[in-house]
Design a protein around this motif. Sequence first.
Motif, PDB file in Angstrom:
ATOM      1  N   VAL A  89      12.246   5.609  -3.491  1.00 15.50           N
ATOM      2  CA  VAL A  89      11.408   4.415  -3.615  1.00 15.50           C
ATOM      3  C   VAL A  89      11.428   3.458  -2.406  1.00 15.50           C
ATOM      4  O   VAL A  89      10.347   3.039  -1.955  1.00 15.50           O
ATOM      5  N   PRO A  90      12.588   3.057  -1.858  1.00 16.02           N
ATOM      6  CA  PRO A  90      12.605   1.828  -1.049  1.00 16.02           C
ATOM      7  C   PRO A  90      11.561   1.746   0.079  1.00 16.02           C
ATOM      8  O   PRO A  90      10.658   0.912   0.005  1.00 16.02           O
ATOM      9  N   VAL A  91      11.672   2.560   1.129  1.00 17.83           N
ATOM     10  CA  VAL A  91      10.762   2.384   2.272  1.00 17.83           C
ATOM     11  C   VAL A  91       9.319   2.653   1.856  1.00 17.83           C
ATOM     12  O   VAL A  91       8.415   1.841   2.113  1.00 17.83           O
ATOM     13  N   SER A  92       9.075   3.768   1.179  1.00 16.10           N
ATOM     14  CA  SER A  92       7.694   4.121   0.818  1.00 16.10           C
ATOM     15  C   SER A  92       7.127   3.165  -0.220  1.00 16.10           C
ATOM     16  O   SER A  92       5.969   2.751  -0.131  1.00 16.10           O
ATOM     17  N   GLY A  93       7.934   2.830  -1.218  1.00 15.54           N
ATOM     18  CA  GLY A  93       7.450   1.948  -2.282  1.00 15.54           C
ATOM     19  C   GLY A  93       7.157   0.546  -1.765  1.00 15.54           C
ATOM     20  O   GLY A  93       6.133  -0.052  -2.110  1.00 15.54           O
ATOM     21  N   MET A  94       8.060   0.007  -0.936  1.00 12.05           N
ATOM     22  CA  MET A  94       7.822  -1.347  -0.416  1.00 12.05           C
ATOM     23  C   MET A  94       6.599  -1.367   0.501  1.00 12.05           C
ATOM     24  O   MET A  94       5.830  -2.334   0.504  1.00 12.05           O
ATOM     25  N   THR A  95       6.404  -0.294   1.269  1.00 13.76           N
ATOM     26  CA  THR A  95       5.224  -0.232   2.147  1.00 13.76           C
ATOM     27  C   THR A  95       3.951  -0.153   1.303  1.00 13.76           C
ATOM     28  O   THR A  95       2.957  -0.839   1.580  1.00 13.76           O
ATOM     29  N   ALA A  96       3.983   0.676   0.262  1.00 13.72           N
ATOM     30  CA  ALA A  96       2.812   0.804  -0.607  1.00 13.72           C
ATOM     31  C   ALA A  96       2.512  -0.517  -1.316  1.00 13.72           C
ATOM     32  O   ALA A  96       1.354  -0.921  -1.445  1.00 13.72           O
ATOM     33  N   LEU A  97       3.564  -1.201  -1.743  1.00 12.36           N
ATOM     34  CA  LEU A  97       3.369  -2.498  -2.419  1.00 12.36           C
ATOM     35  C   LEU A  97       2.713  -3.502  -1.468  1.00 12.36           C
ATOM     36  O   LEU A  97       1.777  -4.217  -1.842  1.00 12.36           O
ATOM     37  N   ARG A  98       3.200  -3.540  -0.230  1.00  6.66           N
ATOM     38  CA  ARG A  98       2.598  -4.447   0.765  1.00  6.66           C
ATOM     39  C   ARG A  98       1.132  -4.088   0.986  1.00  6.66           C
ATOM     40  O   ARG A  98       0.282  -4.972   1.114  1.00  6.66           O
ATOM     41  N   ALA A  99       0.846  -2.797   1.041  1.00  6.87           N
ATOM     42  CA  ALA A  99      -0.535  -2.367   1.311  1.00  6.87           C
ATOM     43  C   ALA A  99      -1.457  -2.760   0.162  1.00  6.87           C
ATOM     44  O   ALA A  99      -2.548  -3.295   0.381  1.00  6.87           O
ATOM     45  N   VAL A 100      -1.019  -2.525  -1.069  1.00  8.44           N
ATOM     46  CA  VAL A 100      -1.878  -2.768  -2.240  1.00  8.44           C
ATOM     47  C   VAL A 100      -1.949  -4.272  -2.545  1.00  8.44           C
ATOM     48  O   VAL A 100      -3.027  -4.846  -2.678  1.00  8.44           O
ATOM     49  N   ARG A 101      -0.792  -4.901  -2.644  1.00  5.65           N
ATOM     50  CA  ARG A 101      -0.732  -6.291  -3.125  1.00  5.65           C
ATOM     51  C   ARG A 101      -1.086  -7.301  -2.031  1.00  5.65           C
ATOM     52  O   ARG A 101      -1.874  -8.220  -2.264  1.00  5.65           O
ATOM     53  N   ASP A 102      -0.518  -7.122  -0.821  1.00  3.92           N
ATOM     54  CA  ASP A 102      -0.647  -8.161   0.203  1.00  3.92           C
ATOM     55  C   ASP A 102      -1.810  -7.893   1.165  1.00  3.92           C
ATOM     56  O   ASP A 102      -2.695  -8.721   1.299  1.00  3.92           O
ATOM     57  N   SER A 103      -1.805  -6.736   1.826  1.00  2.00           N
ATOM     58  CA  SER A 103      -2.890  -6.461   2.778  1.00  2.00           C
ATOM     59  C   SER A 103      -4.191  -6.218   2.043  1.00  2.00           C
ATOM     60  O   SER A 103      -5.236  -6.761   2.393  1.00  2.00           O
ATOM     61  N   GLY A 104      -4.152  -5.382   1.003  1.00  2.28           N
ATOM     62  CA  GLY A 104      -5.373  -5.027   0.284  1.00  2.28           C
ATOM     63  C   GLY A 104      -5.802  -6.065  -0.732  1.00  2.28           C
ATOM     64  O   GLY A 104      -6.967  -6.158  -1.077  1.00  2.28           O
ATOM     65  N   GLN A 105      -4.851  -6.844  -1.230  1.00  9.14           N
ATOM     66  CA  GLN A 105      -5.116  -7.824  -2.302  1.00  9.14           C
ATOM     67  C   GLN A 105      -5.952  -7.197  -3.420  1.00  9.14           C
ATOM     68  O   GLN A 105      -6.991  -7.724  -3.832  1.00  9.14           O
ATOM     69  N   VAL A 106      -5.486  -6.039  -3.866  1.00 12.50           N
ATOM     70  CA  VAL A 106      -6.226  -5.254  -4.867  1.00 12.50           C
ATOM     71  C   VAL A 106      -6.250  -6.003  -6.200  1.00 12.50           C
ATOM     72  O   VAL A 106      -5.229  -6.519  -6.654  1.00 12.50           O
ATOM     73  N   ARG A 107      -7.442  -6.039  -6.803  1.00 12.26           N
ATOM     74  CA  ARG A 107      -7.611  -6.697  -8.108  1.00 12.26           C
ATOM     75  C   ARG A 107      -8.209  -5.717  -9.109  1.00 12.26           C
ATOM     76  O   ARG A 107      -8.834  -4.705  -8.715  1.00 12.26           O
ATOM     77  N   ALA A 108      -8.054  -6.057 -10.378  1.00 10.13           N
ATOM     78  CA  ALA A 108      -8.580  -5.191 -11.440  1.00 10.13           C
ATOM     79  C   ALA A 108     -10.077  -4.993 -11.251  1.00 10.13           C
ATOM     80  O   ALA A 108     -10.801  -5.926 -10.895  1.00 10.13           O
ATOM     81  N   GLY A 109     -10.518  -3.755 -11.466  1.00  6.98           N
ATOM     82  CA  GLY A 109     -11.942  -3.447 -11.374  1.00  6.98           C
ATOM     83  C   GLY A 109     -12.399  -3.012  -9.991  1.00  6.98           C
ATOM     84  O   GLY A 109     -13.523  -2.544  -9.832  1.00  6.98           O
ATOM     85  N   GLN A 110     -11.541  -3.159  -8.984  1.00  5.89           N
ATOM     86  CA  GLN A 110     -11.955  -2.760  -7.633  1.00  5.89           C
ATOM     87  C   GLN A 110     -11.846  -1.246  -7.450  1.00  5.89           C
ATOM     88  O   GLN A 110     -11.108  -0.568  -8.170  1.00  5.89           O
ATOM     89  N   ARG A 111     -12.563  -0.747  -6.452  1.00  9.08           N
ATOM     90  CA  ARG A 111     -12.444   0.669  -6.102  1.00  9.08           C
ATOM     91  C   ARG A 111     -11.578   0.802  -4.852  1.00  9.08           C
ATOM     92  O   ARG A 111     -11.810   0.112  -3.846  1.00  9.08           O
ATOM     93  N   VAL A 112     -10.567   1.669  -4.938  1.00  7.66           N
ATOM     94  CA  VAL A 112      -9.597   1.824  -3.846  1.00  7.66           C
ATOM     95  C   VAL A 112      -9.551   3.288  -3.421  1.00  7.66           C
ATOM     96  O   VAL A 112      -9.518   4.188  -4.265  1.00  7.66           O
TER      97      VAL A 112
END
Length: 331
Positions: free
Chosen positions: A127-150
Motif C-alpha cells: 500500500v504505502p508508496v503506490s496507495g499514497m500516490t494514487a490518493l494524491r492523484a485522485v483526491r488532490d490533483s484530480g479532485q475527483v467527485r461523485a458522478g465524474q468520469r475518470v
Amino acid sequence: MKAIVHDTYGPADVLQLRDTDRPTIGDDDVLVQVRAAAVDPGVWIFMTGRPYLARLASGLRRPRVPVLGRDLTGVVTAVGARVTRFRPGDEVFGTCLRGSYAEFASAPQRRLARKPANLSFAQAAAVPVSGMTALRAVRDSGQVRAGQRVLVIGASGGVGSHAVQIAKAYGATVTAVCAPARADFVRSLGADDVLDYTSEEVDRDGPVYDVVIDTGGDRPFSLLRRALTPRGTLALVGGAYTKGPVLSGYDRQMVRAPLLSLFVGQRLRSVSAVERAEDLAELGRLIESGALTPAVDSTYPLAEAADAIRHLRDGHPAGKIVVTMPESTGR
Ligand SMILES: NC(=O)c1ccc[n+]([C@@H]2O[C@H](COP(=O)([O-])OP(=O)(O)OC[C@H]3O[C@@H](n4cnc5c(N)ncnc54)[C@H](OP(=O)(O)O)[C@@H]3O)[C@@H](O)[C@H]2O)c1
C-alpha cells in the motif's frame, strides 16, 4: 541482520544479501522488525541510479544509502524518546528513508500508521508508496467527485490498481487502460469499462473524461488532452521511467505540464507523493471499510529481491510485487 545491499549503481545483479548492522533510531524514529516490503519503479531508479537526475537525492557516484527498499510493514520493536503514537508490539505500515529490504528498519513516526487489521503483512506492504500516490492523484490533483468520469492509464500497475479503487470509492465511473491479459483483473478492482492500450487509444470515446490519471506509457499531451473534457484535469503520476538516462520523464512532468497548463483550459497537474501518516490513515479507513483491497501479484523471499525487481521490469505484474522477510531472525 540480513539486508539487501548495493555498493554501486547497476542492474539487479549488483544486489547482495549481506549481514549488516541493525539501524539505530533517533528520538522521533521507530525501529520496525520488517515483515514485508514492496517493489516499485522508485526502487529500480535507486538501484540503477537512472535517470541521473535522481542521483541528486541518492548519491552522485554511489548510493548514499546502501540498503534498498522504501515501503515497509512489520512490528515495532523500539521507539525513540519523542515517539508518542507507537509502542513495541504495534503492527505498522509506511515508508522509511534508509532501506526496508532488511530484517529491521528505522522509520520516522510521521511516516507510519497502524496496519489495517484486515490485511496480511504482504498486502499491507503493497500500500504505502503506490496507495499514497494514487490518493494524491485522485483526491488532490484530480479532485475527483461523485458522478465524474475518470480514465486510469496503467490501471493494472501499482499506482493504477489503487487509483481505480479509490476513484470508485469517491463515486466516479472508471475506465481502466491496460493490456488485454489484464482486463479481468482491472474489472475485479471495480473498473466499469476497459480500454486495451495495444489496440485502442485513450481518445477512443472522445473528450469525455473529467479526470485522466496517467501512470504508464509516454503519450503526448495532445493525445491525453483529446480524452479530457474542456475543463478536465490531467493528473500526471509518471510514465516511461526507463526512457532517457538523464531526465527520463521528469521534464515532461515537472516543466512541460505546468507550463502548458498556463495556456489551456484544462488543468495539467504533476502528482508528487507526500509520504505522511494522515494519508496512510485515510488509506487504512478505505481498506477497513472494504472499499480498497491492495492487489498482490506475487511475493519473493528477501534473498530473491533481485528477481522481484526483474519481475517488475519484465513481468507485467497485476498489482504489486512484495518482498517478505524471514519471521524471527533478530539477534
Ligand atoms: N509522482 C510520484 O510521486 C510517483 C510515485 C510512485 C510512482 N511514480 C511513477 O508512476 C509510474 C507508475 O508507477 P507504478 O508503481 O504504478 O508502476 P508499475 O506497477 O510498473 O505500473 C505501470 C503500469 O503502466 C502500464 N503501461 C506500460 N506501458 C503502457 C502504455 N503504453 N499504455 C498504458 N499503460 C501502460 C503497465 O502495464 P503493462 O504491465 O501492461 O506494461 C503497468 O500496469 C512510474 O513511472 C513511477 O516512477 C510516481
